[in-house]
Design a protein around this motif. Structure first.
Motif, short mmCIF file in Angstrom:
data_model
loop_
_atom_site.label_atom_id
_atom_site.label_comp_id
_atom_site.label_asym_id
_atom_site.label_seq_id
_atom_site.Cartn_x
_atom_site.Cartn_y
_atom_site.Cartn_z
N ALA A 222 39.87 16.15 107.31
CA ALA A 222 40.22 16.89 106.10
C ALA A 222 38.97 17.48 105.44
CB ALA A 222 40.97 16.00 105.13
N ILE A 223 37.93 16.66 105.33
CA ILE A 223 36.70 17.10 104.67
C ILE A 223 36.00 18.19 105.47
CG2 ILE A 223 34.38 16.38 103.97
CD1 ILE A 223 35.68 13.55 103.45
N THR A 224 35.82 17.95 106.77
CA THR A 224 34.99 18.84 107.57
C THR A 224 35.73 20.02 108.17
OG1 THR A 224 35.33 17.44 109.53
CG2 THR A 224 33.40 16.98 108.15
N SER A 225 36.99 19.83 108.53
CA SER A 225 37.75 20.91 109.17
C SER A 225 38.62 21.66 108.17
CB SER A 225 38.62 20.35 110.30
OG SER A 225 37.82 19.83 111.34
N ASP A 226 39.49 20.94 107.46
CA ASP A 226 40.40 21.61 106.54
C ASP A 226 39.66 22.27 105.37
OD1 ASP A 226 42.40 20.67 108.15
OD2 ASP A 226 42.97 19.01 106.85
N TYR A 227 38.67 21.56 104.82
CA TYR A 227 37.95 22.08 103.66
C TYR A 227 36.57 22.64 104.01
CZ TYR A 227 41.55 20.56 100.45
OH TYR A 227 42.75 20.43 99.77
N ASP A 228 36.19 22.54 105.27
CA ASP A 228 34.95 23.16 105.77
C ASP A 228 33.73 22.73 104.97
OD1 ASP A 228 33.44 24.76 107.46
OD2 ASP A 228 33.68 26.56 106.22
N LEU A 229 33.61 21.42 104.74
CA LEU A 229 32.48 20.87 103.99
C LEU A 229 31.57 20.07 104.92
CD1 LEU A 229 34.44 19.54 100.89
CD2 LEU A 229 33.03 21.61 101.00
N PRO A 230 30.27 20.04 104.64
CA PRO A 230 29.37 19.18 105.42
C PRO A 230 29.56 17.73 105.01
CG PRO A 230 28.16 20.21 103.63
CD PRO A 230 29.56 20.78 103.58
N LEU A 231 29.31 16.82 105.94
CA LEU A 231 29.46 15.40 105.65
C LEU A 231 28.61 14.58 106.60
CD1 LEU A 231 31.09 13.11 104.13
CD2 LEU A 231 32.63 13.13 106.12
N GLY A 232 27.94 13.57 106.05
CA GLY A 232 27.31 12.55 106.87
C GLY A 232 28.28 11.39 106.99
N ALA A 233 28.70 11.08 108.21
CA ALA A 233 29.66 10.01 108.43
C ALA A 233 28.98 8.86 109.17
CB ALA A 233 30.85 10.51 109.24
N VAL A 234 29.10 7.66 108.60
CA VAL A 234 28.58 6.45 109.23
C VAL A 234 29.77 5.59 109.62
CG1 VAL A 234 27.14 4.40 108.92
CG2 VAL A 234 26.53 6.54 107.77
N ALA A 235 29.80 5.14 110.88
CA ALA A 235 30.95 4.36 111.34
C ALA A 235 30.60 3.60 112.61
CB ALA A 235 32.14 5.29 111.60
N PRO A 236 31.40 2.59 112.96
CA PRO A 236 31.22 1.92 114.25
C PRO A 236 31.32 2.94 115.38
CG PRO A 236 32.74 0.70 112.86
CD PRO A 236 32.50 2.00 112.17
N PHE A 237 30.61 2.66 116.48
CA PHE A 237 30.56 3.64 117.56
C PHE A 237 30.69 2.97 118.93
CE2 PHE A 237 26.35 1.97 117.21
CZ PHE A 237 25.78 2.05 118.48
N ASP A 238 30.95 3.80 119.92
CA ASP A 238 31.10 3.35 121.30
C ASP A 238 29.77 3.56 122.03
OD1 ASP A 238 31.72 2.86 123.92
OD2 ASP A 238 33.01 4.62 124.17
N PRO A 239 29.00 2.49 122.29
CA PRO A 239 27.70 2.65 122.94
C PRO A 239 27.80 3.08 124.40
CG PRO A 239 28.23 0.33 122.72
CD PRO A 239 29.30 1.08 121.98
N GLY A 240 29.00 2.99 124.97
CA GLY A 240 29.19 3.39 126.36
C GLY A 240 29.52 4.86 126.54
N HIS A 241 29.60 5.60 125.43
CA HIS A 241 29.90 7.03 125.53
C HIS A 241 28.80 7.73 126.33
CE1 HIS A 241 30.40 11.23 124.28
NE2 HIS A 241 31.65 10.91 123.98
N PRO A 242 29.15 8.72 127.15
CA PRO A 242 28.15 9.41 127.97
C PRO A 242 26.96 9.97 127.19
CG PRO A 242 30.34 10.02 128.69
CD PRO A 242 30.52 9.18 127.46
N MET A 243 27.16 10.35 125.92
CA MET A 243 26.05 10.89 125.14
C MET A 243 25.01 9.84 124.79
SD MET A 243 26.14 14.17 124.63
CE MET A 243 25.05 14.37 123.23
#
Length: 246
Positions: free
Chosen positions: A81-102
């Motif tokens: 909603a923040i970044t796509s619907d309202y087109d606002l910048p945001l720093g998001a901190v959250a748990p992550f998947d360390p096995g992701h290819p990136m």
């Protein structure tokens, strides 16, 4: 005819980063200082005089964020909603998947200085050049980490001319798009930790982010005390372990 070459500039920046270099480039919330290797990020943090309690941000687009962050449906909806619907910048901190290819081949030392308590910070939706660099990073599976182009404690820089010489000198490439979109806030991006909805930093567009969460999700964020009372907007400046200690 366009006066800036976003695609060409993104390719030049990414090529420098892919070769292990350092780049200064614009996003909507200021100028970024990013590295394409562990050594580059170490040089960035040394030049900035960055404390061990700070973490690097991971540069990525919304597509990568959706895959990397491990979140419940409501938290995902808030970020969208923040970044796509309202087109606002945001720093998001959250748990992550360390096995992701990136992240699979990120050196342990670099990952340690970019994560804390199993969470990873990402700057999202920060302008056209930012998005194009994110796309190249994803397409090439080459992760990019960094922070604001400034000496630590001096605030974000919204013009290249305001970036201190010690920072400009370490960059292999600098892209100058003039004064940045959200310069009037005098702060970098607003950062929120999900799913707890803890405000890490009150930054650019904070009142707009807060309004989205209030109206659509019945969430009340704390009031902004203003830049006179809290110039940086940080609410949890020293909350993370100091990795340089000991």
């Amino acid at each position: 005819m366009a006066v800036i070459d976003v695609r060409g500039d993104a390719e030049r920046v990414f090529n420098a980063l892919k070769d292990g270099g350092i780049a200064i480039f614009p996003n909507d919330v200021g100028y970024a200082l990013m590295g394409g290797s562990e050594d580059a990020v170490k040089r960035i943090n040394s030049a900035k005089g960055r404390g061990g309690h700070k973490r690097n941000a991971f540069l990525c687009g919304l597509d990568t964020q959706r895959e990397l962050h491990v979140l419940d449906a409501r938290s995902r909806e808030m970020i969208e909603a923040i970044t796509s619907d309202y087109d606002l910048p945001l720093g998001a901190v959250a748990p992550f998947d360390p096995g992701h290819p990136m992240l699979r081949n990120v050196p342990p030392g670099l990952l340690a200085t970019s994560t804390a308590h199993g969470t990873l910070a990402m700057l999202l939706n920060a302008g056209p050049l930012f998005r194009e660099i994110c796309r190249l990073s994803r397409d090439n599976l080459h992760p990019i980490f960094g922070s604001s182009a400034n000496l630590t404690g001096t605030g974000p820089k919204f013009r290249v001319d305001d970036i201190q010489p010690a920072i400009r000198e370490i960059a292999d490439i600098t892209v100058d798009y003039g004064i940045r979109k959200y310069h009037t806030y005098k702060r970098s991006a607003t950062i929120v930790r999900f799913p707890e909805l803890e405000v890490v930093r009150i930054g650019s567009c904070y009142e707009l982010v807060a309004d989205v969460l209030r109206r659509h999700f019945k969430v009340e964020l704390p009031d902004d005390p203003g830049t006179d009372a809290n110039p940086s907007g940080h609410l949890q400046e020293f909350a993370l372990p100091d990795l340089s200690a000991g």
